[in-house]
Motif scaffolding. Sequence first.
Motif, PDB file in Angstrom:
ATOM      1  N   TYR A 135       0.974  -1.263  -0.234  1.00 26.03           N
ATOM      2  CA  TYR A 135       0.153   0.188  -0.203  1.00 26.03           C
ATOM      3  C   TYR A 135       1.116   1.219   0.059  1.00 26.03           C
ATOM      4  O   TYR A 135       0.560   2.364  -0.809  1.00 26.03           O
ATOM      5  N   TRP A 136       2.133   1.263   0.761  1.00 23.82           N
ATOM      6  CA  TRP A 136       2.740   2.446   0.848  1.00 23.82           C
ATOM      7  C   TRP A 136       3.360   2.628  -0.596  1.00 23.82           C
ATOM      8  O   TRP A 136       3.487   3.721  -1.090  1.00 23.82           O
ATOM      9  N   MET A 137       3.765   1.424  -1.094  1.00 26.88           N
ATOM     10  CA  MET A 137       4.694   1.604  -2.420  1.00 26.88           C
ATOM     11  C   MET A 137       3.495   2.125  -3.576  1.00 26.88           C
ATOM     12  O   MET A 137       3.653   3.038  -4.551  1.00 26.88           O
ATOM     13  N   PHE A 138       2.169   1.661  -3.490  1.00 27.57           N
ATOM     14  CA  PHE A 138       1.219   2.267  -4.604  1.00 27.57           C
ATOM     15  C   PHE A 138       0.998   3.782  -4.082  1.00 27.57           C
ATOM     16  O   PHE A 138       0.817   4.649  -5.330  1.00 27.57           O
ATOM     17  N   LEU A 139       0.799   4.296  -3.060  1.00 25.51           N
ATOM     18  CA  LEU A 139       0.713   5.387  -2.779  1.00 25.51           C
ATOM     19  C   LEU A 139       1.793   6.356  -2.994  1.00 25.51           C
ATOM     20  O   LEU A 139       1.685   7.714  -3.838  1.00 25.51           O
ATOM     21  N   LEU A 140       3.050   5.809  -2.829  1.00 25.36           N
ATOM     22  CA  LEU A 140       4.240   6.550  -3.221  1.00 25.36           C
ATOM     23  C   LEU A 140       4.241   6.634  -4.782  1.00 25.36           C
ATOM     24  O   LEU A 140       4.699   7.764  -5.270  1.00 25.36           O
ATOM     25  N   LEU A 141       4.105   5.463  -5.426  1.00 17.48           N
ATOM     26  CA  LEU A 141       4.226   5.495  -7.004  1.00 17.48           C
ATOM     27  C   LEU A 141       3.016   6.568  -7.325  1.00 17.48           C
ATOM     28  O   LEU A 141       3.201   7.219  -8.364  1.00 17.48           O
ATOM     29  N   ALA A 142       1.995   6.529  -6.881  1.00 14.89           N
ATOM     30  CA  ALA A 142       0.816   7.496  -7.258  1.00 14.89           C
ATOM     31  C   ALA A 142       1.330   9.167  -7.209  1.00 14.89           C
ATOM     32  O   ALA A 142       1.095   9.750  -8.213  1.00 14.89           O
ATOM     33  N   ILE A 143       2.060   9.233  -6.098  1.00 11.71           N
ATOM     34  CA  ILE A 143       2.615  10.660  -5.821  1.00 11.71           C
ATOM     35  C   ILE A 143       3.976  10.930  -6.869  1.00 11.71           C
ATOM     36  O   ILE A 143       3.581  12.063  -7.484  1.00 11.71           O
ATOM     37  N   VAL A 145       3.983   9.486 -10.270  1.00 14.42           N
ATOM     38  CA  VAL A 145       3.472   9.739 -11.594  1.00 14.42           C
ATOM     39  C   VAL A 145       2.687  10.546 -11.324  1.00 14.42           C
ATOM     40  O   VAL A 145       2.663  11.409 -12.515  1.00 14.42           O
ATOM     41  N   HIS A 146       1.837  11.163 -10.594  1.00 18.59           N
ATOM     42  CA  HIS A 146       0.776  12.139 -10.787  1.00 18.59           C
ATOM     43  C   HIS A 146       1.053  13.456 -10.133  1.00 18.59           C
ATOM     44  O   HIS A 146       0.435  14.309 -10.476  1.00 18.59           O
ATOM     45  N   GLY A 147       2.099  13.673  -9.456  1.00 13.54           N
ATOM     46  CA  GLY A 147       2.426  14.623  -8.687  1.00 13.54           C
ATOM     47  C   GLY A 147       1.855  15.200  -7.519  1.00 13.54           C
ATOM     48  O   GLY A 147       0.848  14.207  -7.376  1.00 13.54           O
ATOM     49  N   PRO A 148       1.923  16.148  -6.839  1.00 12.04           N
ATOM     50  CA  PRO A 148       1.354  16.654  -5.692  1.00 12.04           C
ATOM     51  C   PRO A 148      -0.012  17.166  -5.590  1.00 12.04           C
ATOM     52  O   PRO A 148      -0.911  17.197  -4.619  1.00 12.04           O
ATOM     53  N   GLY A 149      -0.272  17.706  -7.013  1.00 12.90           N
ATOM     54  CA  GLY A 149      -1.869  18.413  -7.164  1.00 12.90           C
ATOM     55  C   GLY A 149      -1.710  19.763  -7.033  1.00 12.90           C
ATOM     56  O   GLY A 149      -0.435  20.403  -6.683  1.00 12.90           O
ATOM     57  N   ARG A 150      -2.881  20.188  -7.100  1.00 12.45           N
ATOM     58  CA  ARG A 150      -2.712  21.696  -6.938  1.00 12.45           C
ATOM     59  C   ARG A 150      -2.488  22.174  -5.598  1.00 12.45           C
ATOM     60  O   ARG A 150      -2.194  23.431  -5.150  1.00 12.45           O
ATOM     61  N   LEU A 151      -2.898  21.567  -4.570  1.00 11.80           N
ATOM     62  CA  LEU A 151      -2.638  21.992  -2.915  1.00 11.80           C
ATOM     63  C   LEU A 151      -1.253  21.713  -2.788  1.00 11.80           C
ATOM     64  O   LEU A 151      -1.013  20.766  -1.771  1.00 11.80           O
ATOM     65  N   SER A 152      -0.222  22.382  -3.491  1.00 11.01           N
ATOM     66  CA  SER A 152       1.109  22.067  -2.961  1.00 11.01           C
ATOM     67  C   SER A 152       1.966  23.175  -3.367  1.00 11.01           C
ATOM     68  O   SER A 152       1.652  24.230  -4.358  1.00 11.01           O
ATOM     69  N   LEU A 153       3.167  23.381  -2.490  1.00 10.22           N
ATOM     70  CA  LEU A 153       4.047  24.278  -3.060  1.00 10.22           C
ATOM     71  C   LEU A 153       4.665  24.036  -4.757  1.00 10.22           C
ATOM     72  O   LEU A 153       4.777  25.196  -5.332  1.00 10.22           O
ATOM     73  N   ASP A 154       4.869  22.963  -4.955  1.00  9.96           N
ATOM     74  CA  ASP A 154       5.219  22.691  -6.088  1.00  9.96           C
ATOM     75  C   ASP A 154       4.583  23.326  -7.233  1.00  9.96           C
ATOM     76  O   ASP A 154       4.819  23.824  -8.326  1.00  9.96           O
ATOM     77  N   HIS A 155       2.850  23.108  -6.880  1.00  5.59           N
ATOM     78  CA  HIS A 155       2.209  23.785  -8.087  1.00  5.59           C
ATOM     79  C   HIS A 155       2.206  25.198  -8.155  1.00  5.59           C
ATOM     80  O   HIS A 155       2.226  26.067  -9.251  1.00  5.59           O
TER      81      HIS A 155
END
Length: 164
Positions: A135-143, A145-155
């Motif tokens: 589960y950790w690996m899937f969540l980390l892979l989702a992050i 692959v898809h990035g942090p999203g609009r609610l992030s400093l990266d955005h």
Amino acid sequence: MSHVAIDRRLRSRRALREVSALTDAAIARLNSWGTPLLQLALRLWIARVFFNSGLTKIQDWDTTVLLFQEEYKVPFLPPDLAALLGTTFELGMPILLVAGLMTRVAALPLLGMSLIIQFVLGAANPAYDSIEHFYWMFLLLAIIVHGPGRLSLDHIIRNRITRS
């Protein structure tokens, strides 16, 4: 086919197109706020898992080093260095994940740690063979692959750079 039947069919198709358009609009609105919230929730959840583990390690450093010597036995790294790196990643990367800063980069070492926990430690000791690590690996892979999203400093940073 009579004119009445043709007219009913045309109205039925128009009604289906209108329902389809309304459904598409509702889904688009849901995605516009739901996706960023889900991405934030993923980052917060996985950050908590690793940060709490790091806090446990710094509470008793001698025991942590002993665990890396006797229990964890990370390949290719001396126990002192493995303990230091693991604890540093567990405390530092979650802060970046929560802020959404350098998010994809921050998720990489945590993914590496999850892989080691599951496939190296888990192969040597069944106590470390857990579905939760997947589960950790899937969540980390989702992050990653898809990035942090609009609610992030990266955005925010990316938007400011592209506007300049």
